[in-house]
Write a protein that holds these residues in place. Structure first.
Motif, short mmCIF file in Angstrom:
data_model
loop_
_atom_site.label_atom_id
_atom_site.label_comp_id
_atom_site.label_asym_id
_atom_site.label_seq_id
_atom_site.Cartn_x
_atom_site.Cartn_y
_atom_site.Cartn_z
N SER A 50 0.86 -1.18 0.00
CA SER A 50 0.00 0.00 0.00
C SER A 50 0.90 1.23 0.00
N ASP A 53 2.00 2.53 3.31
CA ASP A 53 2.96 1.74 4.09
C ASP A 53 4.41 2.06 3.73
N LYS A 92 -0.44 -0.03 -4.39
CA LYS A 92 -1.85 0.37 -4.41
C LYS A 92 -1.93 1.81 -3.92
N ARG A 93 -2.47 2.69 -4.80
CA ARG A 93 -2.60 4.11 -4.44
C ARG A 93 -3.89 4.65 -5.05
N THR A 97 -3.67 0.30 -9.07
CA THR A 97 -2.49 -0.52 -8.79
C THR A 97 -1.44 -0.18 -9.84
#
Length: 146
Positions: A50, A53, A92-93, A97
């Motif tokens: 992510s 993260d 993932k933003r 993806t």
């Protein structure tokens, strides 16, 4: 010419080729680039993370890569992602993806790269001249005339 001189030339050629290999390691760099968005994650993708993260530095690097910039870094610790190695990872933003690739390449434009190429050429020329002088003394060098 004596055999010891031929051996000396051969040894210098081997030394130059080995030196080119060692110096060439200094010209290795990493490139980070985006491969665009993906509907599904390919099998060769190493990990999925992510965007939140990632560390701030890694987020900036991934943002620049997604914007189309190719980032070149020398230290593998500066690579974004959970594992600081080459390969692909997915980020993932905002519901999308993105695939980001990290590859290693030989940058011949650096001082190390030019030195490695010079040593490689010098080593090949020296080795070929040593072999020519020892095994084919009756033949002239290609760039000279008899």
């Amino acid at each position: 010419m004596s055999d010891s001189l031929h051996f000396g030339l051969f040894f210098v050629g081997i030394f130059l080729l080995t030196g080119a290999l060692v110096v060439g390691v200094g010209a290795l760099e990493y490139e980070v680039a985006s491969l665009g968005t993906a509907e599904e994650i390919p099998e060769d993708t190493q990990s999925l993370v992510s965007f939140g993260d990632l560390s701030e530095r890694d987020q900036r690097t991934v943002d620049r890569a997604i914007a189309g910039e190719k980032i070149v870094v020398r230290d593998p610790r500066d690579l974004p992602g959970p594992r600081k190695t080459k390969g692909k990872f997915a980020v993932k933003r905002g519901g999308e993806t993105y695939l980001v690739t990290r590859r290693i390449f030989f940058n011949w434009r650096t001082t190390f790269g030019l030195a490695a190429i010079g040593m490689l050429v010098g080593g090949v020329v020296t080795l070929s001249e040593a072999i020519r002088r020892h095994h084919f003394p009756h033949r002239s060098v290609v760039w000279t005339t008899r």
